[in-house]
Design an enzyme around this catalytic site. Sequence first.
Site, PDB file in Angstrom:
ATOM      1  N   HIS A  58       1.005  -1.346  -0.113  1.00  0.00           N
ATOM      2  CA  HIS A  58      -0.023   0.031   0.058  1.00  0.00           C
ATOM      3  C   HIS A  58       0.934   1.241   0.113  1.00  0.00           C
ATOM      4  O   HIS A  58       2.021   1.361   0.587  1.00  0.00           O
ATOM      5  CB  HIS A  58      -0.966   0.105   1.187  1.00  0.00           C
ATOM      6  CG  HIS A  58      -2.011  -0.825   1.117  1.00  0.00           C
ATOM      7  ND1 HIS A  58      -3.192  -0.572   1.717  1.00  0.00           N
ATOM      8  CD2 HIS A  58      -2.172  -2.239   0.596  1.00  0.00           C
ATOM      9  CE1 HIS A  58      -4.027  -1.637   1.672  1.00  0.00           C
ATOM     10  NE2 HIS A  58      -3.504  -2.441   0.849  1.00  0.00           N
ATOM     11  N   GLU A  60       0.962   4.031   1.836  1.00  0.00           N
ATOM     12  CA  GLU A  60       1.249   4.620   3.207  1.00  0.00           C
ATOM     13  C   GLU A  60       2.211   3.574   3.723  1.00  0.00           C
ATOM     14  O   GLU A  60       3.037   4.103   4.402  1.00  0.00           O
ATOM     15  CB  GLU A  60       0.055   4.295   4.133  1.00  0.00           C
ATOM     16  CG  GLU A  60      -1.167   5.124   3.699  1.00  0.00           C
ATOM     17  CD  GLU A  60      -2.133   4.459   2.802  1.00  0.00           C
ATOM     18  OE1 GLU A  60      -3.422   4.774   3.040  1.00  0.00           O
ATOM     19  OE2 GLU A  60      -1.812   3.564   2.143  1.00  0.00           O
ATOM     20  N   CYS A  88      -6.988   2.368   5.186  1.00  0.00           N
ATOM     21  CA  CYS A  88      -7.652   0.979   5.464  1.00  0.00           C
ATOM     22  C   CYS A  88      -7.069   0.661   7.069  1.00  0.00           C
ATOM     23  O   CYS A  88      -6.405   1.630   7.647  1.00  0.00           O
ATOM     24  CB  CYS A  88      -7.009  -0.294   4.879  1.00  0.00           C
ATOM     25  SG  CYS A  88      -5.295  -0.467   4.928  1.00  0.00           S
ATOM     26  N   CYS A  91      -3.179   0.201   7.189  1.00  0.00           N
ATOM     27  CA  CYS A  91      -2.345   1.562   6.987  1.00  0.00           C
ATOM     28  C   CYS A  91      -2.630   2.373   8.165  1.00  0.00           C
ATOM     29  O   CYS A  91      -1.638   3.363   8.728  1.00  0.00           O
ATOM     30  CB  CYS A  91      -2.498   2.252   5.882  1.00  0.00           C
ATOM     31  SG  CYS A  91      -1.984   1.198   4.263  1.00  0.00           S
TER      32      CYS A  91
END
Length: 164
Positions: A58, A60, A88, A91
């Site tokens: 991801h 992040e 999410c 993260c």
Amino acid sequence: MTDENLKTDEKYMREALKQAKRAYRLGEVPIGCVIVYQDKIIGRGYNKRNTKKTTLAHAEITAIDKASKKMGDWRLEDCTIYITLEPCQMCSGAIVQARIKRAVIGAMNPKAGCAGSILNILQMEEFNHQVEITTGVLEEECSAILQKFFKELRIRNKLAKLEG
């Protein structure tokens, strides 16, 4: 929020959008992120889940990893993270664990967001750290790139079905 703070937030959200566009060009869901310390970007990331074949890729997580290496510490206490889409649960947890001071979010994510949409991991009093949150920065631009991506994906999937 002052005009100066808004200008700064927009400046760095534009940098996060540049990262989202990199993901878009790879055919990834266009989510981008930058981490800022003392008015300098110290970490950048964009979604690469399909490219790298891992749930962990991801935007992040990548940006936090890069920023931690740059700082020489896992603690990013005086940093601000700029994210084009509400993070999410994974993260959001990483943001709390990294002790990031502030999160600036472009578009909210009512289906999977954990900075206020489904729940708010960033500000749970039960944790030993809470994150300041600013939402809606360049929201239209952040939403538009995602909407365009998913519209094109639906068309590609429909064509693939017809050809298959």
